[in-house]
Scaffold this motif. Structure first.
Motif, PDB file in Angstrom:
ATOM      1  N   MET A   1       0.825  -1.212   0.000  1.00 40.91           N
ATOM      2  CA  MET A   1       0.000   0.000   0.000  1.00 40.91           C
ATOM      3  C   MET A   1       0.858   1.260   0.000  1.00 40.91           C
ATOM      4  O   MET A   1       0.480   2.267  -0.543  1.00 40.91           O
ATOM      5  CB  MET A   1      -0.897   0.037   1.240  1.00 40.91           C
ATOM      6  CG  MET A   1      -1.989  -0.995   1.252  1.00 40.91           C
ATOM      7  SD  MET A   1      -3.314  -0.549   0.125  1.00 40.91           S
ATOM      8  CE  MET A   1      -4.146   0.720   1.101  1.00 40.91           C
ATOM      9  N   LEU A   2       2.039   1.181   0.610  1.00 42.58           N
ATOM     10  CA  LEU A   2       2.828   2.387   0.729  1.00 42.58           C
ATOM     11  C   LEU A   2       3.592   2.671  -0.547  1.00 42.58           C
ATOM     12  O   LEU A   2       4.052   1.788  -1.241  1.00 42.58           O
ATOM     13  CB  LEU A   2       3.805   2.273   1.895  1.00 42.58           C
ATOM     14  CG  LEU A   2       3.175   2.336   3.279  1.00 42.58           C
ATOM     15  CD1 LEU A   2       4.241   2.148   4.332  1.00 42.58           C
ATOM     16  CD2 LEU A   2       2.451   3.657   3.489  1.00 42.58           C
TER      17      LEU A   2
ATOM     18  N   GLN B   1     -11.050   1.495  -3.669  1.00 39.16           N
ATOM     19  CA  GLN B   1      -9.786   1.104  -3.040  1.00 39.16           C
ATOM     20  C   GLN B   1      -9.553  -0.406  -3.182  1.00 39.16           C
ATOM     21  O   GLN B   1      -8.418  -0.846  -3.419  1.00 39.16           O
ATOM     22  CB  GLN B   1      -9.780   1.512  -1.563  1.00 39.16           C
ATOM     23  CG  GLN B   1      -8.533   1.085  -0.798  1.00 39.16           C
ATOM     24  CD  GLN B   1      -7.275   1.810  -1.249  1.00 39.16           C
ATOM     25  OE1 GLN B   1      -7.002   2.929  -0.834  1.00 39.16           O
ATOM     26  NE2 GLN B   1      -6.474   1.166  -2.094  1.00 39.16           N
TER      27      GLN B   1
ATOM     28  N   ARG C   1      -3.338   4.362  -3.236  1.00 37.25           N
ATOM     29  CA  ARG C   1      -3.773   4.981  -1.974  1.00 37.25           C
ATOM     30  C   ARG C   1      -4.894   5.959  -2.290  1.00 37.25           C
ATOM     31  O   ARG C   1      -4.649   7.076  -2.734  1.00 37.25           O
ATOM     32  CB  ARG C   1      -2.585   5.674  -1.308  1.00 37.25           C
ATOM     33  CG  ARG C   1      -1.486   4.671  -0.952  1.00 37.25           C
ATOM     34  CD  ARG C   1      -0.278   5.332  -0.377  1.00 37.25           C
ATOM     35  NE  ARG C   1       0.499   6.019  -1.394  1.00 37.25           N
ATOM     36  CZ  ARG C   1       1.421   6.938  -1.135  1.00 37.25           C
ATOM     37  NH1 ARG C   1       1.655   7.293   0.103  1.00 37.25           N
ATOM     38  NH2 ARG C   1       2.092   7.502  -2.113  1.00 37.25           N
TER      39      ARG C   1
ATOM     40  N   ASP D   1      -7.359   5.903   3.903  1.00 35.97           N
ATOM     41  CA  ASP D   1      -6.781   4.957   4.850  1.00 35.97           C
ATOM     42  C   ASP D   1      -5.282   5.171   5.047  1.00 35.97           C
ATOM     43  O   ASP D   1      -4.680   4.529   5.909  1.00 35.97           O
ATOM     44  CB  ASP D   1      -7.037   3.520   4.369  1.00 35.97           C
ATOM     45  CG  ASP D   1      -8.531   3.203   4.329  1.00 35.97           C
ATOM     46  OD1 ASP D   1      -9.312   3.930   4.995  1.00 35.97           O
ATOM     47  OD2 ASP D   1      -8.917   2.241   3.638  1.00 35.97           O
ATOM     48  N   ASP D   2      -4.678   6.029   4.247  1.00 33.53           N
ATOM     49  CA  ASP D   2      -3.233   6.257   4.301  1.00 33.53           C
ATOM     50  C   ASP D   2      -2.993   7.709   4.708  1.00 33.53           C
ATOM     51  O   ASP D   2      -3.286   8.633   3.937  1.00 33.53           O
ATOM     52  CB  ASP D   2      -2.645   5.964   2.906  1.00 33.53           C
ATOM     53  CG  ASP D   2      -1.133   6.137   2.876  1.00 33.53           C
ATOM     54  OD1 ASP D   2      -0.440   5.208   2.440  1.00 33.53           O
ATOM     55  OD2 ASP D   2      -0.642   7.219   3.289  1.00 33.53           O
TER      56      ASP D   2
ATOM     57  N   GLU E   1      -0.403   9.615   4.950  1.00 32.70           N
ATOM     58  CA  GLU E   1       0.478  10.403   4.088  1.00 32.70           C
ATOM     59  C   GLU E   1      -0.245  10.822   2.803  1.00 32.70           C
ATOM     60  O   GLU E   1      -0.097  11.960   2.325  1.00 32.70           O
ATOM     61  CB  GLU E   1       1.707   9.558   3.757  1.00 32.70           C
ATOM     62  CG  GLU E   1       2.814  10.334   3.109  1.00 32.70           C
ATOM     63  CD  GLU E   1       3.991   9.418   2.844  1.00 32.70           C
ATOM     64  OE1 GLU E   1       4.866   9.346   3.721  1.00 32.70           O
ATOM     65  OE2 GLU E   1       4.019   8.770   1.785  1.00 32.70           O
ATOM     66  N   ALA E   2      -1.032   9.920   2.261  1.00 29.59           N
ATOM     67  CA  ALA E   2      -1.807  10.258   1.054  1.00 29.59           C
ATOM     68  C   ALA E   2      -2.820  11.351   1.376  1.00 29.59           C
ATOM     69  O   ALA E   2      -3.034  12.279   0.580  1.00 29.59           O
ATOM     70  CB  ALA E   2      -2.516   9.009   0.526  1.00 29.59           C
TER      71      ALA E   2
ATOM     72  N   SER F   1     -11.445   7.472   7.797  1.00 31.14           N
ATOM     73  CA  SER F   1     -11.024   6.447   6.835  1.00 31.14           C
ATOM     74  C   SER F   1     -12.046   6.344   5.695  1.00 31.14           C
ATOM     75  O   SER F   1     -13.118   6.968   5.734  1.00 31.14           O
ATOM     76  CB  SER F   1     -10.937   5.104   7.553  1.00 31.14           C
ATOM     77  OG  SER F   1     -12.248   4.698   7.918  1.00 31.14           O
TER      78      SER F   1
END
Ligand SMILES: NC(=O)c1ccc[n+]([C@@H]2O[C@H](COP(=O)([O-])OP(=O)(O)OC[C@H]3O[C@@H](n4cnc5c(N)ncnc54)[C@H](OP(=O)(O)O)[C@@H]3O)[C@@H](O)[C@H]2O)c1
Length: 222
Positions: free
Chosen positions: A1-2, A126, A133, A166-167, A169-170, A190
């Motif tokens: 995911m990252l 998603q 992301r 859910d991320d 940073e995104a 989320s």
């Protein structure tokens, strides 16, 4: 995911559009105004986007959806929700994908998982884009307001727009983009929480400051 962090900023970032209708074209106008490059796509092919590209100028080009996804540092998926399974998966791997889509059963047909409250439209996107992301944003603002109702930071008229993902940073990347476009991002949680600003909820389409938007999100009842 990252995936790698995306530094948003003029001249650094290409925004790739899957969908170039009311919302896609307006976000593209705002992106160009903010100094970004854009690559636009639709379902009918790049040749049908000639007039829009001519209007947007040399920082814009048209491509297929796969090419727009591949060129994107940040992607925007802005299509009728029912077409979400046609969004290219591999070229969006690791990327931040902004999801403006809304589920309208009258247009999209019935999706039982959404109707039953087991899923959200963004959760389904998603799941389709499992290696991307996804951040839901710009789904509850009228297309025209993206250019007509943007305001600098600190302006009392500046609107708060909800985002969900859910991320973290995104979400921070998308919040920075909203800021550059003239809006305050309001964290709604989320993707599973994103029903709070879907159709028929108080936050949906609301013209409110960030504080007002937080109150509307809190008032949502499923
Ligand atoms: N209109 C608004 O004010 C507004 C506000 C917030 C959110 N939204 C939501 O944002 C999404 C887009 O809305 P919109 O009003 O911009 O819709 P729209 O004007 O109908 O534009 C849809 C775009 O998606 C493209 N498209 C359709 N299927 C595709 C596919 N399989 N691959 C690539 N592109 C595809 C269309 O291309 P073709 O024309 O070539 O088929 C068109 O460029 C919807 O989910 C909508 O509910 C709309």
């Amino acid at each position: 995911m990252l995936g790698p962090p995306v530094t948003v900023g003029p001249s650094m970032t290409t925004i790739g559009f899957i969908g170039s209708g009311h919302i896609g074209s307006q976000l593209a106008r705002k992106a160009i105004e903010s100094g970004y490059d854009v690559v636009l796509s639709n379902s009918r092919g790049p040749e049908t986007l000639t007039a829009l590209i001519a209007e947007l100028g040399p920082r814009a080009r048209a491509a297929t959806a796969v090419e727009a996804a591949a060129a994107a540092d940040i992607a925007v998926v802005t299509i009728p929700f029912k077409a979400y399974l046609e969004v290219p998966v591999e070229p969006l791997a690791g990327k931040v994908v902004i999801d403006t889509n809304n589920y309208y059963f009258e247009r999209d047909g019935r999706f039982a998982a959404i109707d039953e409250g087991a899923q959200t439209s963004s959760g389904l996107l998603q799941a389709h884009l499992a290696s991307s992301r996804v951040v839901k944003a710009f789904n509850g603002i009228q297309a025209a307001d993206i250019t007509a109702d943007a305001h600098p930071a600190g302006d009392p008229a500046r609107r708060g727009l909800p985002i969900a993902g859910d991320d973290p940073e995104a979400k921070a990347t998308v919040a920075a983009l909203l800021d550059q476009f003239g809006f305050d991002a309001v964290d709604a949680g989320s993707l599973a929480d994103s029903w709070r600003f879907q159709r028929d909820m108080p936050a949906y389409g609301a013209k409110a400051t960030a504080e007002g938007m937080r109150e509307k999100l809190a008032a949502a009842v499923r």
